[in-house]
Write a protein that holds these residues in place. Structure first.
Motif, PDB file in Angstrom:
ATOM      1  N   GLY A  82       0.818  -1.211   0.000  1.00 10.89           N
ATOM      2  CA  GLY A  82       0.000   0.000   0.000  1.00 10.89           C
ATOM      3  C   GLY A  82       0.846   1.253   0.000  1.00 10.89           C
ATOM      4  O   GLY A  82       0.555   2.215  -0.728  1.00 10.89           O
ATOM      5  N   LEU A  83       1.892   1.250   0.802  1.00  9.71           N
ATOM      6  CA  LEU A  83       2.788   2.417   0.826  1.00  9.71           C
ATOM      7  C   LEU A  83       3.467   2.620  -0.529  1.00  9.71           C
ATOM      8  O   LEU A  83       3.599   3.754  -1.001  1.00  9.71           O
ATOM      9  N   MET A  84       3.873   1.526  -1.160  1.00  7.62           N
ATOM     10  CA  MET A  84       4.490   1.639  -2.484  1.00  7.62           C
ATOM     11  C   MET A  84       3.475   2.158  -3.495  1.00  7.62           C
ATOM     12  O   MET A  84       3.791   3.027  -4.319  1.00  7.62           O
ATOM     13  N   LEU A  85       2.265   1.642  -3.419  1.00 14.64           N
ATOM     14  CA  LEU A  85       1.216   2.079  -4.342  1.00 14.64           C
ATOM     15  C   LEU A  85       0.876   3.556  -4.134  1.00 14.64           C
ATOM     16  O   LEU A  85       0.702   4.308  -5.109  1.00 14.64           O
ATOM     17  N   ILE A  86       0.793   3.976  -2.892  1.00 14.36           N
ATOM     18  CA  ILE A  86       0.523   5.395  -2.600  1.00 14.36           C
ATOM     19  C   ILE A  86       1.605   6.276  -3.208  1.00 14.36           C
ATOM     20  O   ILE A  86       1.310   7.304  -3.822  1.00 14.36           O
ATOM     21  N   SER A  87       2.862   5.867  -3.050  1.00 16.41           N
ATOM     22  CA  SER A  87       3.945   6.697  -3.612  1.00 16.41           C
ATOM     23  C   SER A  87       3.850   6.751  -5.133  1.00 16.41           C
ATOM     24  O   SER A  87       4.097   7.809  -5.725  1.00 16.41           O
ATOM     25  N   LEU A  88       3.467   5.642  -5.756  1.00 14.20           N
ATOM     26  CA  LEU A  88       3.321   5.639  -7.212  1.00 14.20           C
ATOM     27  C   LEU A  88       2.148   6.513  -7.647  1.00 14.20           C
ATOM     28  O   LEU A  88       2.276   7.313  -8.579  1.00 14.20           O
ATOM     29  N   LEU A  89       1.007   6.370  -6.968  1.00 15.54           N
ATOM     30  CA  LEU A  89      -0.181   7.147  -7.335  1.00 15.54           C
ATOM     31  C   LEU A  89       0.015   8.644  -7.086  1.00 15.54           C
ATOM     32  O   LEU A  89      -0.541   9.474  -7.805  1.00 15.54           O
ATOM     33  N   ALA A  90       0.810   8.967  -6.075  1.00 17.08           N
ATOM     34  CA  ALA A  90       1.091  10.372  -5.764  1.00 17.08           C
ATOM     35  C   ALA A  90       2.167  10.949  -6.679  1.00 17.08           C
ATOM     36  O   ALA A  90       2.478  12.135  -6.589  1.00 17.08           O
ATOM     37  N   GLY A  91       2.733  10.101  -7.532  1.00 19.94           N
ATOM     38  CA  GLY A  91       3.803  10.572  -8.403  1.00 19.94           C
ATOM     39  C   GLY A  91       5.100  10.827  -7.657  1.00 19.94           C
ATOM     40  O   GLY A  91       5.917  11.631  -8.081  1.00 19.94           O
ATOM     41  N   LYS A  92       5.271  10.125  -6.527  1.00 18.39           N
ATOM     42  CA  LYS A  92       6.459  10.318  -5.690  1.00 18.39           C
ATOM     43  C   LYS A  92       7.232   9.010  -5.479  1.00 18.39           C
ATOM     44  O   LYS A  92       7.625   8.688  -4.359  1.00 18.39           O
ATOM     45  N   PRO A  93       7.486   8.252  -6.534  1.00 24.31           N
ATOM     46  CA  PRO A  93       8.228   7.008  -6.328  1.00 24.31           C
ATOM     47  C   PRO A  93       9.651   7.239  -5.826  1.00 24.31           C
ATOM     48  O   PRO A  93      10.268   6.328  -5.291  1.00 24.31           O
ATOM     49  N   SER A  94      10.133   8.461  -5.952  1.00 29.07           N
ATOM     50  CA  SER A  94      11.477   8.767  -5.444  1.00 29.07           C
ATOM     51  C   SER A  94      11.543   8.599  -3.928  1.00 29.07           C
ATOM     52  O   SER A  94      12.633   8.435  -3.367  1.00 29.07           O
ATOM     53  N   LEU A  95      10.384   8.602  -3.258  1.00 27.95           N
ATOM     54  CA  LEU A  95      10.363   8.386  -1.807  1.00 27.95           C
ATOM     55  C   LEU A  95      10.581   6.915  -1.461  1.00 27.95           C
ATOM     56  O   LEU A  95      11.143   6.599  -0.418  1.00 27.95           O
TER      57      LEU A  95
END
Length: 140
Positions: free
Chosen positions: A70-83
């Protein structure tokens, strides 16, 4: 494929692989009439210690997937995979190591090592959650 998407795909695939292994062994047990088709429990309690560990390792993946995935998906959906990108494969490796140790042994040393692998995942998850939350708060 970026590391977060790759690790998320790997996590789901690892969970599926453990399920396929468990169901493959169960199928063999039914085909050889060693166990009736309706003779299984979710935790494999009536089967070998390995099968019990396999059921638990699979359940551990199912329990962790909504949180870490879920955390990985949130970062992807938020456009913040760099996190999540820098530690995504570390999290996946820790998950696979935890499962492999679980399949291998329940000795005190193995349980300690298994917890260490889980602790790595928890630390990464907490770090990601904090970074994602701080990012959301900074956008307000």
């Amino acid at each position: 494929m970026n590391p977060t998407l790759g690790a998320l795909t790997g996590f789901v695939s690892w969970t599926l692989l453990l399920l396929v292994l468990m169901e493959g062994i169960r199928t063999k047990l039914v085909a050889t009439k060693a166990v009736a088709a309706n003779g299984f429990t979710p935790d494999n309690a009536t089967l070998s210690p390995f099968m019990q560990r396999l059921a638990r390792a699979h359940a551990n993946c199912l329990e962790g997937l909504p949180v870490f995935g879920g955390l990985m998906l949130i970062s992807l959906l938020a456009g913040k995979p760099s996190l999540t990108d820098p530690l995504a494969y570390v999290l996946l490796a820790a998950r696979v190591i935890q499962s492999l140790i679980h399949l291998w042994s329940t000795s005190p040393a193995a349980v300690t090592l298994r917890f260490g692998a889980f602790a790595v995942q928890m630390a990464i998850g907490l770090y990601w959650a904090a970074r994602l939350l701080l990012g959301v708060m900074a956008q307000r």
